[in-house]
Scaffold this motif. Structure first.
Motif, PDB file in Angstrom:
ATOM      1  N   PRO A  11       0.842  -1.199   0.000  1.00  0.00           N
ATOM      2  CA  PRO A  11       0.000   0.000   0.000  1.00  0.00           C
ATOM      3  C   PRO A  11       0.877   1.249   0.000  1.00  0.00           C
ATOM      4  N   CYS A  12       0.387   2.317  -0.580  1.00  0.00           N
ATOM      5  CA  CYS A  12       1.159   3.553  -0.566  1.00  0.00           C
ATOM      6  C   CYS A  12       0.214   4.743  -0.414  1.00  0.00           C
ATOM      7  N   GLU A  13       0.730   5.792   0.195  1.00  0.00           N
ATOM      8  CA  GLU A  13      -0.048   7.010   0.367  1.00  0.00           C
ATOM      9  C   GLU A  13       0.081   7.849  -0.898  1.00  0.00           C
ATOM     10  N   VAL A  14      -1.041   8.359  -1.373  1.00  0.00           N
ATOM     11  CA  VAL A  14      -1.063   9.176  -2.578  1.00  0.00           C
ATOM     12  C   VAL A  14      -1.539  10.574  -2.187  1.00  0.00           C
ATOM     13  N   GLU A  15      -0.822  11.585  -2.645  1.00  0.00           N
ATOM     14  CA  GLU A  15      -1.184  12.973  -2.347  1.00  0.00           C
ATOM     15  C   GLU A  15      -1.927  13.559  -3.538  1.00  0.00           C
ATOM     16  N   HIS A  16      -3.050  14.202  -3.265  1.00  0.00           N
ATOM     17  CA  HIS A  16      -3.857  14.826  -4.308  1.00  0.00           C
ATOM     18  C   HIS A  16      -3.862  16.340  -4.087  1.00  0.00           C
ATOM     19  N   ILE A  17      -3.432  17.084  -5.091  1.00  0.00           N
ATOM     20  CA  ILE A  17      -3.516  18.543  -5.020  1.00  0.00           C
ATOM     21  C   ILE A  17      -4.876  18.923  -5.583  1.00  0.00           C
ATOM     22  N   GLU A  18      -5.696  19.558  -4.758  1.00  0.00           N
ATOM     23  CA  GLU A  18      -7.086  19.816  -5.136  1.00  0.00           C
ATOM     24  C   GLU A  18      -7.266  21.088  -5.950  1.00  0.00           C
ATOM     25  N   GLY A  19      -6.347  21.993  -5.880  1.00  0.00           N
ATOM     26  CA  GLY A  19      -6.490  23.208  -6.661  1.00  0.00           C
ATOM     27  C   GLY A  19      -5.339  24.158  -6.410  1.00  0.00           C
ATOM     28  N   GLU A  20      -5.243  25.163  -7.259  1.00  0.00           N
ATOM     29  CA  GLU A  20      -4.166  26.126  -7.138  1.00  0.00           C
ATOM     30  C   GLU A  20      -4.687  27.471  -7.621  1.00  0.00           C
ATOM     31  N   VAL A  21      -4.437  28.525  -6.839  1.00  0.00           N
ATOM     32  CA  VAL A  21      -4.826  29.879  -7.213  1.00  0.00           C
ATOM     33  C   VAL A  21      -3.585  30.753  -7.097  1.00  0.00           C
ATOM     34  N   TYR A  22      -3.175  31.372  -8.188  1.00  0.00           N
ATOM     35  CA  TYR A  22      -1.985  32.224  -8.243  1.00  0.00           C
ATOM     36  C   TYR A  22      -0.759  31.513  -7.684  1.00  0.00           C
ATOM     37  N   GLY A  23      -0.619  30.236  -8.007  1.00  0.00           N
ATOM     38  CA  GLY A  23       0.555  29.488  -7.584  1.00  0.00           C
ATOM     39  C   GLY A  23       0.499  28.964  -6.160  1.00  0.00           C
ATOM     40  N   ILE A  24      -0.611  29.206  -5.463  1.00  0.00           N
ATOM     41  CA  ILE A  24      -0.742  28.730  -4.085  1.00  0.00           C
ATOM     42  C   ILE A  24      -1.712  27.548  -4.073  1.00  0.00           C
ATOM     43  N   GLN A  25      -1.282  26.453  -3.472  1.00  0.00           N
ATOM     44  CA  GLN A  25      -2.149  25.288  -3.389  1.00  0.00           C
ATOM     45  C   GLN A  25      -3.314  25.569  -2.451  1.00  0.00           C
ATOM     46  N   THR A  26      -4.515  25.272  -2.931  1.00  0.00           N
ATOM     47  CA  THR A  26      -5.700  25.552  -2.115  1.00  0.00           C
ATOM     48  C   THR A  26      -6.140  24.355  -1.286  1.00  0.00           C
ATOM     49  N   GLY A  27      -5.582  23.230  -1.531  1.00  0.00           N
ATOM     50  CA  GLY A  27      -5.948  22.056  -0.743  1.00  0.00           C
ATOM     51  C   GLY A  27      -5.186  20.824  -1.166  1.00  0.00           C
ATOM     52  N   ILE A  28      -4.817  20.045  -0.193  1.00  0.00           N
ATOM     53  CA  ILE A  28      -4.132  18.787  -0.446  1.00  0.00           C
ATOM     54  C   ILE A  28      -4.850  17.720   0.366  1.00  0.00           C
ATOM     55  N   SER A  29      -5.135  16.610  -0.264  1.00  0.00           N
ATOM     56  CA  SER A  29      -5.696  15.488   0.481  1.00  0.00           C
ATOM     57  C   SER A  29      -4.817  14.271   0.238  1.00  0.00           C
ATOM     58  N   ARG A  30      -4.907  13.329   1.124  1.00  0.00           N
ATOM     59  CA  ARG A  30      -4.124  12.109   0.996  1.00  0.00           C
ATOM     60  C   ARG A  30      -5.055  10.917   1.084  1.00  0.00           C
ATOM     61  N   SER A  31      -4.720   9.890   0.358  1.00  0.00           N
ATOM     62  CA  SER A  31      -5.472   8.645   0.441  1.00  0.00           C
ATOM     63  C   SER A  31      -4.492   7.488   0.334  1.00  0.00           C
ATOM     64  N   ILE A  32      -4.944   6.329   0.740  1.00  0.00           N
ATOM     65  CA  ILE A  32      -4.121   5.134   0.643  1.00  0.00           C
ATOM     66  C   ILE A  32      -4.557   4.355  -0.595  1.00  0.00           C
ATOM     67  N   HIS A  33      -3.625   4.107  -1.472  1.00  0.00           N
ATOM     68  CA  HIS A  33      -3.885   3.296  -2.663  1.00  0.00           C
ATOM     69  C   HIS A  33      -3.458   1.882  -2.315  1.00  0.00           C
ATOM     70  N   THR A  34      -4.417   0.962  -2.311  1.00  0.00           N
ATOM     71  CA  THR A  34      -4.106  -0.388  -1.870  1.00  0.00           C
ATOM     72  C   THR A  34      -3.621  -1.290  -2.990  1.00  0.00           C
ATOM     73  N   GLY A  35      -4.065  -1.082  -4.197  1.00  0.00           N
ATOM     74  CA  GLY A  35      -3.610  -1.916  -5.300  1.00  0.00           C
ATOM     75  C   GLY A  35      -4.014  -3.362  -5.122  1.00  0.00           C
ATOM     76  N   ALA A  36      -3.149  -4.268  -5.522  1.00  0.00           N
ATOM     77  CA  ALA A  36      -3.427  -5.701  -5.446  1.00  0.00           C
ATOM     78  C   ALA A  36      -3.359  -6.189  -3.999  1.00  0.00           C
ATOM     79  N   SER A  37      -4.079  -7.268  -3.750  1.00  0.00           N
ATOM     80  CA  SER A  37      -4.042  -7.878  -2.420  1.00  0.00           C
ATOM     81  C   SER A  37      -2.864  -8.842  -2.336  1.00  0.00           C
ATOM     82  N   LEU A  38      -2.546  -9.243  -1.121  1.00  0.00           N
ATOM     83  CA  LEU A  38      -1.497 -10.237  -0.917  1.00  0.00           C
ATOM     84  C   LEU A  38      -1.899 -11.552  -1.591  1.00  0.00           C
ATOM     85  N   ARG A  39      -3.195 -11.871  -1.583  1.00  0.00           N
ATOM     86  CA  ARG A  39      -3.695 -13.081  -2.264  1.00  0.00           C
ATOM     87  C   ARG A  39      -3.391 -13.009  -3.766  1.00  0.00           C
TER      88      ARG A  39
END
Length: 81
Positions: A11-39
């Motif tokens: 699993p890995c953490e993924v950062e999402h930049i939600e927007g940018e106004v005049y070069g300033i990031q307006t929001g960042i969110s993070r989520s876990i991307h799980t991908g394939a299972s161990l099975r």
């Protein structure tokens, strides 16, 4: 089918930049991307070994057997073997 898939494989953490106004990031969110299972990973490794042995399998048989091996590996893991 196994009810335990062993959880996410790499699993890995993924950062999402939600927007940018005049070069300033307006929001960042993070989520876990799980991908394939161990099975899934165990089944892929089993399938590699089966193909490398040179046995003839049809695709459906190969997939079923690979997941049977993966389920056995997960059961052994749960039992602490």
């Amino acid at each position: 089918m196994s009810t335990n898939d062993g959880g996410p494989f790499h699993p890995c953490e993924v950062e999402h930049i939600e927007g940018e106004v005049y070069g300033i990031q307006t929001g960042i969110s993070r989520s876990i991307h799980t991908g394939a299972s161990l099975r899934d990973h165990f089944a892929g490794l089993a399938m590699q070994g089966m193909i490398a042995c040179g046995e003839e399998y049809d695709n459906a048989e190969l997939g079923r057997f690979a997941y049977d091996v993966a389920d056995a590996m997960l059961r052994a893991r749960e039992a602490g073997q």
